[in-house]
Structure formats: structure tokens, C-alpha cells
Design a protein around this motif. Structure first.
Motif, PDB file in Angstrom:
ATOM      1  N   ALA A   1       0.722  -1.279  -0.053  1.00  0.00           N
ATOM      2  CA  ALA A   1       0.165   0.059  -0.122  1.00  0.00           C
ATOM      3  C   ALA A   1       0.973   1.299   0.071  1.00  0.00           C
ATOM      4  O   ALA A   1       1.898   1.197   0.222  1.00  0.00           O
ATOM      5  CB  ALA A   1      -0.831  -0.010   1.349  1.00  0.00           C
TER       6      ALA A   1
ATOM      7  N   TYR B   1      -1.756   5.414  12.216  1.00  0.00           N
ATOM      8  CA  TYR B   1      -0.389   6.266  11.828  1.00  0.00           C
ATOM      9  C   TYR B   1      -0.184   7.203  12.891  1.00  0.00           C
ATOM     10  O   TYR B   1       1.139   7.407  13.083  1.00  0.00           O
ATOM     11  CB  TYR B   1      -0.850   6.895  10.582  1.00  0.00           C
ATOM     12  CG  TYR B   1      -1.008   6.115   9.317  1.00  0.00           C
ATOM     13  CD1 TYR B   1      -0.432   4.682   9.262  1.00  0.00           C
ATOM     14  CD2 TYR B   1      -1.720   6.508   8.068  1.00  0.00           C
ATOM     15  CE1 TYR B   1      -1.000   3.911   7.902  1.00  0.00           C
ATOM     16  CE2 TYR B   1      -1.927   5.884   7.094  1.00  0.00           C
ATOM     17  CZ  TYR B   1      -1.544   4.505   7.015  1.00  0.00           C
ATOM     18  OH  TYR B   1      -1.652   3.863   5.776  1.00  0.00           O
TER      19      TYR B   1
ATOM     20  N   SER C   1       0.824   5.511   1.043  1.00  0.00           N
ATOM     21  CA  SER C   1      -0.043   6.508   1.933  1.00  0.00           C
ATOM     22  C   SER C   1       0.711   7.893   1.874  1.00  0.00           C
ATOM     23  O   SER C   1       2.040   7.885   2.170  1.00  0.00           O
ATOM     24  CB  SER C   1      -0.018   6.158   3.486  1.00  0.00           C
ATOM     25  OG  SER C   1      -1.397   6.726   4.276  1.00  0.00           O
TER      26      SER C   1
ATOM     27  N   VAL D   1       2.778  -0.682   4.174  1.00  0.00           N
ATOM     28  CA  VAL D   1       2.474   0.550   3.662  1.00  0.00           C
ATOM     29  C   VAL D   1       3.795   1.360   3.567  1.00  0.00           C
ATOM     30  O   VAL D   1       4.679   1.525   4.428  1.00  0.00           O
ATOM     31  CB  VAL D   1       1.312   1.468   4.490  1.00  0.00           C
ATOM     32  CG1 VAL D   1       1.855   1.471   5.872  1.00  0.00           C
ATOM     33  CG2 VAL D   1       1.047   2.799   3.946  1.00  0.00           C
TER      34      VAL D   1
ATOM     35  N   TRP E   1      -6.713   3.286   9.827  1.00  0.00           N
ATOM     36  CA  TRP E   1      -5.267   3.479   9.471  1.00  0.00           C
ATOM     37  C   TRP E   1      -4.658   4.719   9.807  1.00  0.00           C
ATOM     38  O   TRP E   1      -3.560   4.906  10.436  1.00  0.00           O
ATOM     39  CB  TRP E   1      -5.028   3.066   7.947  1.00  0.00           C
ATOM     40  CG  TRP E   1      -5.692   3.726   7.036  1.00  0.00           C
ATOM     41  CD1 TRP E   1      -5.131   5.184   6.324  1.00  0.00           C
ATOM     42  CD2 TRP E   1      -6.888   3.453   6.147  1.00  0.00           C
ATOM     43  NE1 TRP E   1      -6.149   5.462   5.266  1.00  0.00           N
ATOM     44  CE2 TRP E   1      -7.272   4.614   5.467  1.00  0.00           C
ATOM     45  CE3 TRP E   1      -7.784   2.564   6.518  1.00  0.00           C
ATOM     46  CZ2 TRP E   1      -8.396   4.528   4.612  1.00  0.00           C
ATOM     47  CZ3 TRP E   1      -9.044   2.517   5.714  1.00  0.00           C
ATOM     48  CH2 TRP E   1      -9.395   3.555   4.809  1.00  0.00           C
TER      49      TRP E   1
ATOM     50  N   CYS F   1      -3.976  10.935   0.744  1.00  0.00           N
ATOM     51  CA  CYS F   1      -4.124   9.837  -0.288  1.00  0.00           C
ATOM     52  C   CYS F   1      -3.569   8.187   0.293  1.00  0.00           C
ATOM     53  O   CYS F   1      -2.549   8.334   0.907  1.00  0.00           O
ATOM     54  CB  CYS F   1      -3.249  10.401  -1.641  1.00  0.00           C
ATOM     55  SG  CYS F   1      -3.420   8.870  -2.905  1.00  0.00           S
ATOM     56  N   CYS F   2      -4.664   7.296  -0.052  1.00  0.00           N
ATOM     57  CA  CYS F   2      -4.252   6.026   0.463  1.00  0.00           C
ATOM     58  C   CYS F   2      -4.455   5.212  -0.479  1.00  0.00           C
ATOM     59  O   CYS F   2      -5.695   5.535  -1.205  1.00  0.00           O
ATOM     60  CB  CYS F   2      -4.908   5.523   1.850  1.00  0.00           C
ATOM     61  SG  CYS F   2      -4.429   6.568   3.061  1.00  0.00           S
ATOM     62  N   SER F   3      -3.864   4.075  -0.871  1.00  0.00           N
ATOM     63  CA  SER F   3      -4.150   3.105  -1.984  1.00  0.00           C
ATOM     64  C   SER F   3      -3.200   2.102  -1.937  1.00  0.00           C
ATOM     65  O   SER F   3      -2.644   1.847  -1.138  1.00  0.00           O
ATOM     66  CB  SER F   3      -3.841   4.103  -3.514  1.00  0.00           C
ATOM     67  OG  SER F   3      -4.844   3.254  -4.310  1.00  0.00           O
TER      68      SER F   3
ATOM     69  N   GLU G   1      -7.469  -4.680   6.316  1.00  0.00           N
ATOM     70  CA  GLU G   1      -6.201  -4.054   5.687  1.00  0.00           C
ATOM     71  C   GLU G   1      -5.359  -4.712   6.520  1.00  0.00           C
ATOM     72  O   GLU G   1      -5.118  -4.546   7.708  1.00  0.00           O
ATOM     73  CB  GLU G   1      -6.261  -2.458   5.714  1.00  0.00           C
ATOM     74  CG  GLU G   1      -7.184  -1.792   5.242  1.00  0.00           C
ATOM     75  CD  GLU G   1      -6.924  -1.831   3.397  1.00  0.00           C
ATOM     76  OE1 GLU G   1      -6.007  -2.347   3.031  1.00  0.00           O
ATOM     77  OE2 GLU G   1      -7.312  -0.970   2.780  1.00  0.00           O
TER      78      GLU G   1
ATOM     79  N   PHE H   1       5.176   5.198   3.019  1.00  0.00           N
ATOM     80  CA  PHE H   1       4.634   6.664   3.217  1.00  0.00           C
ATOM     81  C   PHE H   1       5.461   7.339   2.400  1.00  0.00           C
ATOM     82  O   PHE H   1       6.684   7.284   1.966  1.00  0.00           O
ATOM     83  CB  PHE H   1       4.896   6.912   4.729  1.00  0.00           C
ATOM     84  CG  PHE H   1       4.156   6.295   5.816  1.00  0.00           C
ATOM     85  CD1 PHE H   1       2.802   6.702   6.078  1.00  0.00           C
ATOM     86  CD2 PHE H   1       4.628   5.012   6.355  1.00  0.00           C
ATOM     87  CE1 PHE H   1       2.007   6.069   6.902  1.00  0.00           C
ATOM     88  CE2 PHE H   1       3.773   4.249   7.262  1.00  0.00           C
ATOM     89  CZ  PHE H   1       2.344   4.843   7.486  1.00  0.00           C
TER      90      PHE H   1
ATOM     91  N   GLU I   1      -1.552  -4.372   5.615  1.00  0.00           N
ATOM     92  CA  GLU I   1      -0.551  -3.682   4.903  1.00  0.00           C
ATOM     93  C   GLU I   1       0.766  -3.522   5.293  1.00  0.00           C
ATOM     94  O   GLU I   1       1.105  -3.394   6.373  1.00  0.00           O
ATOM     95  CB  GLU I   1      -1.241  -2.091   4.497  1.00  0.00           C
ATOM     96  CG  GLU I   1      -2.558  -2.430   3.784  1.00  0.00           C
ATOM     97  CD  GLU I   1      -3.179  -0.952   3.370  1.00  0.00           C
ATOM     98  OE1 GLU I   1      -4.082  -1.062   2.664  1.00  0.00           O
ATOM     99  OE2 GLU I   1      -2.766  -0.023   4.067  1.00  0.00           O
TER     100      GLU I   1
ATOM    101  N   THR J   1       6.443   6.052  10.849  1.00  0.00           N
ATOM    102  CA  THR J   1       6.112   6.680   9.613  1.00  0.00           C
ATOM    103  C   THR J   1       7.325   7.318   8.849  1.00  0.00           C
ATOM    104  O   THR J   1       7.230   7.381   7.690  1.00  0.00           O
ATOM    105  CB  THR J   1       4.963   7.452   9.492  1.00  0.00           C
ATOM    106  OG1 THR J   1       5.438   8.890  10.086  1.00  0.00           O
ATOM    107  CG2 THR J   1       3.797   6.970  10.020  1.00  0.00           C
TER     108      THR J   1
END
Length: 179
Positions: free
Chosen positions: A32, A163, A34, A113, A159, A63-65, A109, A115, A111, A170
């Protein structure tokens, strides 16, 4: 239309394609991104559109995806910031963190992630969110955000709450700010 393929992670750290919804239904570890956008001491938040299949109407970071299968992580971050918020900004990679969170409807989720952070430029661009993705947006300073999350956690995505609780992981120093 077939389900979008994202990048799942196996128990040995290898990657393989998996349907996005399948990854969330089966709580499979997956990649993911972020993105946090900062304007001085403020960060840009988006409220997820009501039609999102999980966490609709909750506030999240800019934005997260999930990268598409075989898509570069940084490419995904830039693409999704443009698609969701209409913004093209230079992104700085930060840290990578694993987390797991239930997001409702039996979906999870799970993930890894990556950053990214961006600074609001001068002259300022126009925020132009896609209404299919984003219902509203706002700027908030990190101290106020932490207070709002403490008072009304359900207004924020799981999430984003994670965070903030694990801000030191992060790699984004401004998330650690407390005043």
C-alpha cells in the motif's frame, strides 16, 4: 469487468497478484501507499466518498491506495494523489510500516504501507478531488487532529488512527508534532 489486481506478499516475502477485494476479504498481506501533504503545521485530510466499499465517510490522510500489480510504489503514490485529489506534487519517500486493521464488513487491511510526504508549494495548486473518491477535504494542524481523533475516533479511518499512534514509524517527523 475483472477485479483490479494488487500486490500481495507471501510468508517468505515474495509477491504475487491478487484481486483487491479478495486481499481484503482474506486479510492477505499486501502493498500500500499513504501520502501526507503538509502546509506548514497543517496536513491535508480527505473524507472518503460515500460510495467507497469500505470506510466511507471517514476522514483519512491526503491519499491512500494500493499499487497495481507490477506498478512501482512511487509511481502509484503520484498517480493516486493526482487521481484522488487532483494534485501533482513532488513526493518524498519516508518509511515503511506493517499494520493490520479491520475496516468493516468483514474486510481487513493487512498492509505493508510505504509512506510519502509532500509540501504545499507556492504558488498553491488547486485541490480538485474526484467525487467518486473524496466527499470533502480540509486542512488541520496535527495537534488538533490528534485531539479530534481522541474525541471521535470513528470519524477517522482505522489506518489514520494507527499512523498517528505509531507516528515514529512513519518516517514523517511532522506527524510526531504535539504542539
Amino acid at each position: 469487468m475483472s477485479e483490479r489486481l494488487i500486490t500481495a506478499i507471501d510468508e517468505r516475502g515474495g509477491v504475487y497478484p491478487v484481486g483487491k477485494l479478495e486481499a481484503h476479504r482474506r486479510a492477505l498481506p499486501h502493498l500500500a501507499i499513504s501520502v501526507f501533504v503538509f502546509r506548514g503545521g497543517q496536513t491535508l485530510l480527505q473524507r472518503r466518498a460515500p460510495g467507497k466499499y469500505h470506510s466511507p465517510g471517514q476522514w483519512a490522510n491526503a491519499c491512500c491506495s494500493h499499487p497495481d500489480w507490477q506498478e512501482a510504489i512511487a509511481t502509484c503514490a503520484a498517480r493516486r494523489l493526482r487521481e484522488e485529489m487532483g494534485l501533482e506534487l513532488p513526493l518524498r519517500p519516508a518509511a515503511v510500516m506493517d499494520y493490520r486493521a479491520e475496516v468493516g464488513g468483514g474486510l481487513v487491511e493487512n498492509e505493508r504501507v510505504h509512506f510519502f510526504a509532500a509540501d504545499w508549494p507556492t504558488p498553491a495548486p488547486t485541490v480538485a478531488p474526484d467525487p467518486e473518491e473524496v466527499d470533502a477535504y480540509r486542512w488541520v494542524d496535527v495537534t488538533t487532529l490528534r485531539e479530534e481523533v481522541a474525541m471521535n475516533p470513528d470519524a477517522f479511518t482505522p489506518w489514520l488512527r494507527i499512523y498517528l499512534a505509531r507516528a515514529g514509524e512513519t518516517g514523517i517527523e511532522r506527524l510526531r508534532a504535539s504542539g
